[in-house]
Design a protein around this motif. Structure first.
Motif, PDB file in Angstrom:
ATOM      1  N   TRP A 220       0.831  -1.209   0.000  1.00  0.00           N
ATOM      2  CA  TRP A 220       0.000   0.000   0.000  1.00  0.00           C
ATOM      3  C   TRP A 220       0.866   1.260   0.000  1.00  0.00           C
ATOM      4  CZ3 TRP A 220      -4.544   2.058  -0.893  1.00  0.00           C
ATOM      5  CH2 TRP A 220      -4.977   3.206  -0.216  1.00  0.00           C
ATOM      6  N   ASP A 221       1.873   1.293   0.873  1.00  0.00           N
ATOM      7  CA  ASP A 221       2.712   2.483   0.974  1.00  0.00           C
ATOM      8  C   ASP A 221       3.590   2.652  -0.262  1.00  0.00           C
ATOM      9  OD1 ASP A 221       3.567   4.772   2.601  1.00  0.00           O
ATOM     10  OD2 ASP A 221       5.507   3.772   2.623  1.00  0.00           O
ATOM     11  N   GLY A 222       4.098   1.538  -0.797  1.00  0.00           N
ATOM     12  CA  GLY A 222       4.908   1.613  -2.018  1.00  0.00           C
ATOM     13  C   GLY A 222       4.097   2.157  -3.183  1.00  0.00           C
ATOM     14  N   PHE A 223       2.847   1.734  -3.279  1.00  0.00           N
ATOM     15  CA  PHE A 223       1.933   2.219  -4.317  1.00  0.00           C
ATOM     16  C   PHE A 223       1.666   3.720  -4.167  1.00  0.00           C
ATOM     17  CE2 PHE A 223      -2.733   2.932  -5.031  1.00  0.00           C
ATOM     18  CZ  PHE A 223      -2.692   3.002  -6.420  1.00  0.00           C
ATOM     19  N   LEU A 224       1.391   4.158  -2.937  1.00  0.00           N
ATOM     20  CA  LEU A 224       1.114   5.577  -2.698  1.00  0.00           C
ATOM     21  C   LEU A 224       2.337   6.447  -2.973  1.00  0.00           C
ATOM     22  CD1 LEU A 224      -1.072   5.601   0.552  1.00  0.00           C
ATOM     23  CD2 LEU A 224      -1.817   5.828  -1.809  1.00  0.00           C
ATOM     24  N   ARG A 225       3.525   5.951  -2.661  1.00  0.00           N
ATOM     25  CA  ARG A 225       4.754   6.712  -2.903  1.00  0.00           C
ATOM     26  C   ARG A 225       4.876   7.059  -4.390  1.00  0.00           C
ATOM     27  NH1 ARG A 225       8.457   6.844   1.249  1.00  0.00           N
ATOM     28  NH2 ARG A 225       7.914   5.509   3.009  1.00  0.00           N
ATOM     29  N   ILE A 226       4.530   6.094  -5.252  1.00  0.00           N
ATOM     30  CA  ILE A 226       4.607   6.341  -6.688  1.00  0.00           C
ATOM     31  C   ILE A 226       3.532   7.341  -7.116  1.00  0.00           C
ATOM     32  CG2 ILE A 226       4.267   5.297  -8.961  1.00  0.00           C
ATOM     33  CD1 ILE A 226       5.641   2.803  -7.919  1.00  0.00           C
ATOM     34  N   CYS A 227       2.306   7.128  -6.664  1.00  0.00           N
ATOM     35  CA  CYS A 227       1.203   8.020  -7.055  1.00  0.00           C
ATOM     36  C   CYS A 227       1.479   9.473  -6.664  1.00  0.00           C
ATOM     37  CB  CYS A 227      -0.100   7.559  -6.407  1.00  0.00           C
ATOM     38  SG  CYS A 227      -0.716   5.988  -7.039  1.00  0.00           S
ATOM     39  N   MET A 272      16.820  -8.387  -3.897  1.00  0.00           N
ATOM     40  CA  MET A 272      17.223  -7.468  -2.834  1.00  0.00           C
ATOM     41  C   MET A 272      17.175  -6.034  -3.333  1.00  0.00           C
ATOM     42  SD  MET A 272      17.621  -9.197  -0.162  1.00  0.00           S
ATOM     43  CE  MET A 272      18.387  -7.945   0.869  1.00  0.00           C
ATOM     44  N   ASP A 273      17.557  -5.811  -4.598  1.00  0.00           N
ATOM     45  CA  ASP A 273      17.514  -4.468  -5.167  1.00  0.00           C
ATOM     46  C   ASP A 273      16.081  -3.953  -5.225  1.00  0.00           C
ATOM     47  OD1 ASP A 273      20.201  -4.478  -5.475  1.00  0.00           O
ATOM     48  OD2 ASP A 273      20.193  -5.074  -7.573  1.00  0.00           O
ATOM     49  N   ILE A 274      15.166  -4.833  -5.561  1.00  0.00           N
ATOM     50  CA  ILE A 274      13.769  -4.433  -5.686  1.00  0.00           C
ATOM     51  C   ILE A 274      13.196  -4.061  -4.325  1.00  0.00           C
ATOM     52  CG2 ILE A 274      11.458  -5.255  -6.308  1.00  0.00           C
ATOM     53  CD1 ILE A 274      12.956  -7.228  -8.224  1.00  0.00           C
ATOM     54  N   ALA A 275      13.439  -4.889  -3.353  1.00  0.00           N
ATOM     55  CA  ALA A 275      12.830  -4.682  -2.039  1.00  0.00           C
ATOM     56  C   ALA A 275      13.471  -3.532  -1.284  1.00  0.00           C
ATOM     57  CB  ALA A 275      12.956  -5.960  -1.211  1.00  0.00           C
ATOM     58  N   GLY A 276      14.718  -3.192  -1.658  1.00  0.00           N
ATOM     59  CA  GLY A 276      15.430  -2.219  -0.859  1.00  0.00           C
ATOM     60  C   GLY A 276      15.319  -0.763  -1.265  1.00  0.00           C
ATOM     61  N   PRO A 277      16.033  -0.326  -2.326  1.00  0.00           N
ATOM     62  CA  PRO A 277      16.189   1.103  -2.577  1.00  0.00           C
ATOM     63  C   PRO A 277      14.898   1.896  -2.687  1.00  0.00           C
ATOM     64  CG  PRO A 277      17.673  -0.182  -3.940  1.00  0.00           C
ATOM     65  CD  PRO A 277      16.774  -1.155  -3.257  1.00  0.00           C
ATOM     66  N   HIS A 344       3.027  -5.410  -8.758  1.00  0.00           N
ATOM     67  CA  HIS A 344       3.133  -5.180  -7.319  1.00  0.00           C
ATOM     68  C   HIS A 344       4.166  -4.092  -7.010  1.00  0.00           C
ATOM     69  CE1 HIS A 344       0.525  -8.497  -5.939  1.00  0.00           C
ATOM     70  NE2 HIS A 344       0.886  -9.046  -7.072  1.00  0.00           N
ATOM     71  N   PHE A 345       4.081  -3.557  -5.781  1.00  0.00           N
ATOM     72  CA  PHE A 345       4.866  -2.375  -5.409  1.00  0.00           C
ATOM     73  C   PHE A 345       5.796  -2.614  -4.217  1.00  0.00           C
ATOM     74  CE2 PHE A 345       1.137  -1.179  -7.700  1.00  0.00           C
ATOM     75  CZ  PHE A 345       1.548  -0.161  -8.531  1.00  0.00           C
ATOM     76  N   SER A 346       5.931  -3.847  -3.787  1.00  0.00           N
ATOM     77  CA  SER A 346       6.869  -4.149  -2.688  1.00  0.00           C
ATOM     78  C   SER A 346       7.492  -5.512  -2.911  1.00  0.00           C
ATOM     79  CB  SER A 346       6.137  -4.128  -1.352  1.00  0.00           C
ATOM     80  OG  SER A 346       5.221  -5.181  -1.262  1.00  0.00           O
TER      81      SER A 346
END
Length: 346
Positions: A220-227, A272-277, A344-346
């Motif tokens: 949810w938070d990853g999605f909102l960060r992009i929006c 790890m790159d996807i989940a991290g930065p 997905h966003f996380s």
């Protein structure tokens, strides 16, 4: 004549007596120590909190105990978390030998790093620099509490309660209102504090939603960060950006790899790159209009995946919509559509 003038100047420099307790402690603005000096305001906060005589109350940053005293009078017990050892000592001295001493528990430490015990209600005048992390620490606290009545910097408070289309509507607004009912209670001028802060304040009531929304918090938070990368740009233009498409494609390939897809080859560190930065980027910022460079996706580059993403927006009529005006239900619908498409966003 001269003596009369000196006496007059001395009287001018004297302050009116106050029943607000200060003790012998010097307050530090750098630590966010602004003590409420208006007893009527303290009474109003306690009254609006709706405290029951059976309530265990959490207070954060009690200072010298002006609010603490009123909380002890209203509830069953007060758990006060205070970082400054000088304030802890002052607090213990103030209530030592009084009927309240057995109903006050003082925890010295950083509230953001402290495991909070059970409480029914939180009432606090907090250091403003911890507003965002503290809000979300409380929202995810288990077991859930009834409500929190907290003094925030006015602009932060207005962001918490902002609605779609409001100037201050941002990721913080959507995130907080997703997990809680938020309402504005009081505006508080800077002169109600000693020392006075540079900004006005507001008191906000936060009631956690029960049960908790059934959405992955990181997703949810990853999605909102992009929006909310640029809240006034259309979602279509945001999801065309190269860095956004790159993130989504990596997540998509990782998910396919985990499902055993045959034609996907990933390096050992890709996950790890996807989940991290991306998820860790801007974790301590609530700025909804981040001044960040967003590369446009080159035409033809990854066009198949790009079309997959944009088709979701088109199907839901979200392509021309903006985060600044989208409702919580709208965000949930769009996230659900992305997830159904395997994005997905996380």
């Amino acid at each position: 004549m001269a003596g009369g003038k000196i006496k007059k100047e001395k009287q001018k420099g004297q302050r009116a007596p106050s029943n607000h307790y200060q003790g012998g402690v010097t307050f530090h603005k750098s630590k966010g120590q602004h003590i409420l000096k208006n007893p009527l305001l303290v009474d109003s906060i306690v009254q609006k909190a709706g405290i029951k005589n059976t309530d265990v109350i959490l207070e954060i940053g009690p200072g010298t105990g002006n609010l603490t005293k009123k909380l002890l009078e209203a509830g069953k017990m007060v758990i006060a978390v205070e970082l400054d050892s000088r304030m802890v000592l002052e607090l213990e001295r103030r209530f030592q030998g009084t009927p309240y001493s057995s109903r006050l528990r003082v925890i010295q430490g950083d509230v953001l790093k402290t495991d909070l015990p059970y409480f029914d209600i939180c009432v606090a005048n907090i250091p403003y620099q911890i507003s965002s992390p503290l809000t979300f620490k409380l929202l995810f606290h288990q077991p859930s509490f009834r409500c929190a009545v907290i003094m925030f910097q006015k602009e932060f408070a207005m962001r918490l309660v902002a609605q779609p289309g409001d100037k201050l509507y941002c990721r913080l607004s959507v995130n907080t209102q997703f997990y809680a009912r938020v309402s504005h209670l009081l505006k508080v001028g800077k002169n109600n504090f000693r020392p006075p802060p540079k900004v006005d304040s507001s008191v906000v009531r936060i009631e956690p939603r029960k049960p908790h929304p059934e959405v992955n918090p990181k997703e949810w938070d990853g999605f909102l960060r992009i929006c909310f990368i640029r809240k006034n740009k259309t979602l279509g233009s945001i999801f065309k950006q190269k860095n956004v498409l790159s993130l989504l494609e990596k997540n998509y390939k990782t998910l396919q790899a985990l499902k055993g897809a045959q034609n996907v080859s990933l390096g050992g560190n890709d996950y790890m790159d996807i989940a991290g930065p991306w998820n860790n980027e801007m974790m301590e910022s609530d700025d909804d209009e981040m001044d960040m460079e967003c590369d446009e996706a080159a035409e033809g580059e990854g066009s198949e995946f790009k079309n997959k993403v944009l088709n979701v927006l088109k199907e839901g009529n979200f392509e021309e919509q903006r985060a600044s005006k989208l409702t919580q239900e709208g965000f949930l619908t769009l996230l659900s559509m992305f997830n159904k498409a395997g994005l997905h966003f996380s």
